[in-house]
Design an enzyme around this catalytic site. Structure first.
Site, PDB file in Angstrom:
ATOM      1  N   ASN A  11       0.861  -1.192   0.000  1.00 44.88           N
ATOM      2  CA  ASN A  11       0.000   0.000   0.000  1.00 44.88           C
ATOM      3  C   ASN A  11       0.896   1.240   0.000  1.00 44.88           C
ATOM      4  O   ASN A  11       1.524   1.551   1.010  1.00 44.88           O
ATOM      5  CB  ASN A  11      -0.896  -0.036   1.255  1.00 44.88           C
ATOM      6  CG  ASN A  11      -1.757   1.213   1.386  1.00 44.88           C
ATOM      7  OD1 ASN A  11      -1.865   2.011   0.451  1.00 44.88           O
ATOM      8  ND2 ASN A  11      -2.377   1.387   2.548  1.00 44.88           N
ATOM      9  N   TRP A  12       0.970   1.896  -1.139  1.00 43.61           N
ATOM     10  CA  TRP A  12       1.886   3.044  -1.268  1.00 43.61           C
ATOM     11  C   TRP A  12       1.286   4.324  -0.711  1.00 43.61           C
ATOM     12  O   TRP A  12       1.948   5.359  -0.685  1.00 43.61           O
ATOM     13  CB  TRP A  12       2.274   3.247  -2.731  1.00 43.61           C
ATOM     14  CG  TRP A  12       2.973   2.070  -3.349  1.00 43.61           C
ATOM     15  CD1 TRP A  12       3.461   0.959  -2.689  1.00 43.61           C
ATOM     16  CD2 TRP A  12       3.282   1.877  -4.734  1.00 43.61           C
ATOM     17  NE1 TRP A  12       4.035   0.093  -3.587  1.00 43.61           N
ATOM     18  CE2 TRP A  12       3.945   0.629  -4.844  1.00 43.61           C
ATOM     19  CE3 TRP A  12       3.062   2.633  -5.879  1.00 43.61           C
ATOM     20  CZ2 TRP A  12       4.397   0.137  -6.065  1.00 43.61           C
ATOM     21  CZ3 TRP A  12       3.502   2.135  -7.099  1.00 43.61           C
ATOM     22  CH2 TRP A  12       4.157   0.905  -7.191  1.00 43.61           C
ATOM     23  N   LYS A  13       0.042   4.266  -0.344  1.00 44.10           N
ATOM     24  CA  LYS A  13      -0.645   5.437   0.227  1.00 44.10           C
ATOM     25  C   LYS A  13      -0.489   6.640  -0.705  1.00 44.10           C
ATOM     26  O   LYS A  13      -0.415   6.477  -1.916  1.00 44.10           O
ATOM     27  CB  LYS A  13      -0.149   5.702   1.647  1.00 44.10           C
ATOM     28  CG  LYS A  13      -0.219   4.430   2.497  1.00 44.10           C
ATOM     29  CD  LYS A  13      -0.073   4.646   3.960  1.00 44.10           C
ATOM     30  CE  LYS A  13      -0.153   3.299   4.679  1.00 44.10           C
ATOM     31  NZ  LYS A  13      -0.125   3.396   6.104  1.00 44.10           N
ATOM     32  N   HIS A  96      -9.730   0.897   5.614  1.00 46.34           N
ATOM     33  CA  HIS A  96      -8.380   1.107   6.149  1.00 46.34           C
ATOM     34  C   HIS A  96      -8.472   2.123   7.287  1.00 46.34           C
ATOM     35  O   HIS A  96      -9.292   3.049   7.238  1.00 46.34           O
ATOM     36  CB  HIS A  96      -7.452   1.623   5.030  1.00 46.34           C
ATOM     37  CG  HIS A  96      -6.020   1.685   5.465  1.00 46.34           C
ATOM     38  ND1 HIS A  96      -5.535   2.726   6.208  1.00 46.34           N
ATOM     39  CD2 HIS A  96      -4.994   0.824   5.285  1.00 46.34           C
ATOM     40  CE1 HIS A  96      -4.252   2.500   6.465  1.00 46.34           C
ATOM     41  NE2 HIS A  96      -3.898   1.358   5.910  1.00 46.34           N
ATOM     42  N   GLU A  98      -6.836   4.628   8.049  1.00 43.73           N
ATOM     43  CA  GLU A  98      -6.731   6.048   7.657  1.00 43.73           C
ATOM     44  C   GLU A  98      -8.051   6.540   7.074  1.00 43.73           C
ATOM     45  O   GLU A  98      -8.422   7.703   7.234  1.00 43.73           O
ATOM     46  CB  GLU A  98      -5.555   6.231   6.693  1.00 43.73           C
ATOM     47  CG  GLU A  98      -4.222   6.174   7.444  1.00 43.73           C
ATOM     48  CD  GLU A  98      -3.074   5.533   6.672  1.00 43.73           C
ATOM     49  OE1 GLU A  98      -3.109   5.525   5.438  1.00 43.73           O
ATOM     50  OE2 GLU A  98      -2.147   5.024   7.338  1.00 43.73           O
ATOM     51  N   GLU A 168      -5.518  -5.057  11.137  1.00 43.19           N
ATOM     52  CA  GLU A 168      -4.617  -3.912  11.130  1.00 43.19           C
ATOM     53  C   GLU A 168      -4.838  -3.073  12.382  1.00 43.19           C
ATOM     54  O   GLU A 168      -5.649  -2.135  12.374  1.00 43.19           O
ATOM     55  CB  GLU A 168      -4.916  -3.047   9.897  1.00 43.19           C
ATOM     56  CG  GLU A 168      -4.568  -3.704   8.595  1.00 43.19           C
ATOM     57  CD  GLU A 168      -3.741  -2.764   7.750  1.00 43.19           C
ATOM     58  OE1 GLU A 168      -2.672  -3.181   7.302  1.00 43.19           O
ATOM     59  OE2 GLU A 168      -4.141  -1.604   7.565  1.00 43.19           O
ATOM     60  N   GLY A 174       2.082   2.518  10.623  1.00 45.42           N
ATOM     61  CA  GLY A 174       2.969   3.657  10.396  1.00 45.42           C
ATOM     62  C   GLY A 174       3.687   4.143  11.649  1.00 45.42           C
ATOM     63  O   GLY A 174       4.235   5.240  11.680  1.00 45.42           O
ATOM     64  N   SER A 214       3.243  -1.800  10.348  1.00 45.81           N
ATOM     65  CA  SER A 214       4.696  -1.703  10.538  1.00 45.81           C
ATOM     66  C   SER A 214       5.447  -3.002  10.229  1.00 45.81           C
ATOM     67  O   SER A 214       6.430  -3.328  10.891  1.00 45.81           O
ATOM     68  CB  SER A 214       5.025  -1.224  11.951  1.00 45.81           C
ATOM     69  OG  SER A 214       4.553   0.095  12.148  1.00 45.81           O
ATOM     70  N   GLY A 235       2.767  -1.244   4.344  1.00 45.11           N
ATOM     71  CA  GLY A 235       2.764   0.165   3.972  1.00 45.11           C
ATOM     72  C   GLY A 235       4.184   0.632   3.688  1.00 45.11           C
ATOM     73  O   GLY A 235       4.733   0.415   2.602  1.00 45.11           O
ATOM     74  N   GLY A 236       4.808   1.244   4.688  1.00 51.29           N
ATOM     75  CA  GLY A 236       6.137   1.843   4.543  1.00 51.29           C
ATOM     76  C   GLY A 236       7.150   0.959   3.817  1.00 51.29           C
ATOM     77  O   GLY A 236       7.820   1.410   2.879  1.00 51.29           O
TER      78      GLY A 236
HETATM   79  P1  PGA Z   1       2.674   0.464   7.607  1.00 48.42           P
HETATM   80  O1  PGA Z   1       1.214   0.592   6.944  1.00 48.42           O
HETATM   81  O2  PGA Z   1       3.239  -0.854   7.135  1.00 48.42           O
HETATM   82  O3  PGA Z   1       3.434   1.637   7.110  1.00 48.42           O
HETATM   83  O4  PGA Z   1       2.453   0.453   9.083  1.00 48.42           O
HETATM   84  C1  PGA Z   1       0.365  -0.512   6.924  1.00 48.42           C
HETATM   85  C2  PGA Z   1      -0.950  -0.133   6.331  1.00 48.42           C
HETATM   86  O5  PGA Z   1      -1.305   1.030   6.294  1.00 48.42           O
HETATM   87  O6  PGA Z   1      -1.683  -1.016   5.894  1.00 48.42           O
END
Ligand code: PGA
Length: 259
Positions: A11-13, A96, A98, A168, A174, A214, A235-236
């Site tokens: 997930n590149w956001k 998600h 966010e 999650e 993050g 993470s 994500g990251g």
């Molecule tokens: P992260 O993000 O790996 O940067 O914690 C995970 C996600 O948003 O699904």
């Protein structure tokens, strides 16, 4: 999709523009090995989906929408529907943290999106998880329960295996504070127990359940070693080609194909 296949979603956001995304995929094409037992899914900005859909070899990468609106078409300025994404993406993230916390999406929105995805032949990845304060007062299982009920209402047991669930925990996303394998094991067990109550044992066992929060190349193997975990939402670390390729390899090693 049978559970002997692992799913790794990057997930590149809101990172990488269209050109950068395309260059990054070129890099991934060289570094990330395709395996029959691992489904690798990239979730770039909506803007890059069309370009990448023409660029990627679908045997190597599938695409996911990070977000979409639940109506199919109409006067909804600025929105993109699952109908418009049909044929471009194979997966769509729903609920998600966010979306829930920054954009105040409710379980009702989440449910409508899960249905819109199914209606348009896109596999929804329904994300559920508790915040740090909910965890602190022992509400993890209640939150999972409510978010599953909220997101899956109206979904039949025949449709259920089309849905991917991602555990999650909000506090792990993050933050660099990834959940322990024991925490994930417990939460995924709660998810499957809940699915069993709603849909029966067979359907509950067929659903693919992922962990996200993470995840790094170093921590990935611990989660993938858990019997009930079918993959990761990253994500990251998905923005680092080396790390992402490493995570895909760990998924392959944990899969039956490698044994
Ligand atoms: P992260 O993000 O790996 O940067 O914690 C995970 C996600 O948003 O699904």
């Amino acid at each position: 999709m049978a559970r002997d296949k692992k799913i790794i979603i990057g997930n590149w956001k809101m990172n990488l523009g269209v050109h950068e995304a395309s260059l990054f995929v070129h890099k991934l094409e060289k570094k990330v090995k395709a395996h029959r037992s691992v489904e690798i899914v990239l979730a770039p900005t909506t803007l890059a989906l069309q370009t990448l859909s023409l660029q990627v070899n679908y045997r190597q990468f599938k695409l996911a929408a990070q977000n979409f609106y639940w109506r199919d078409h109409g006067a909804f300025t600025g929105e993109v529907s699952a109908t418009q994404l049909r044929g471009v993406v194979q997966y769509g993230l729903v609920g998600h943290s966010e979306r829930r916390h920054v954009f105040h999406e409710t379980d009702k929105d989440t449910r409508a999106k899960v249905q819109a995805a199914i209606r348009n032949h896109i596999r929804p990845v329904l994300c559920v998880g508790e915040t740090a304060s909910e965890r602190a007062i022992g509400e993890t299982n209640d939150i999972i329960h409510d978010q599953l009920i909220g997101g899956l209402a109206n979904i039949t047991s025949e449709e259920l295996p089309e849905i991917v669930i991602a555990y999650e925990p909000v506090w792990a996303i993050g933050t660099g504070k990834n959940a322990s394998a024991a925490d994930v094991k417990q939460a995924v067990k709660a998810i499957r127990t809940q699915l069993k109550h709603l849909y029966g044992a067979k359907a509950a066992q067929e659903v693919q359940v992922l962990y996200g929060g993470s995840v790094t190349n170093d921590s990935a193997a611990d989660y993938l070693a858990l019997d009930d975990v079918d993959g990761l939402l990253v994500g990251g670390a998905s923005l680092d080609a080396e790390a992402f390729a490493g995570i895909v390899e760990k998924a392959f090693i944990s899969s039956k194909e490698s044994k």
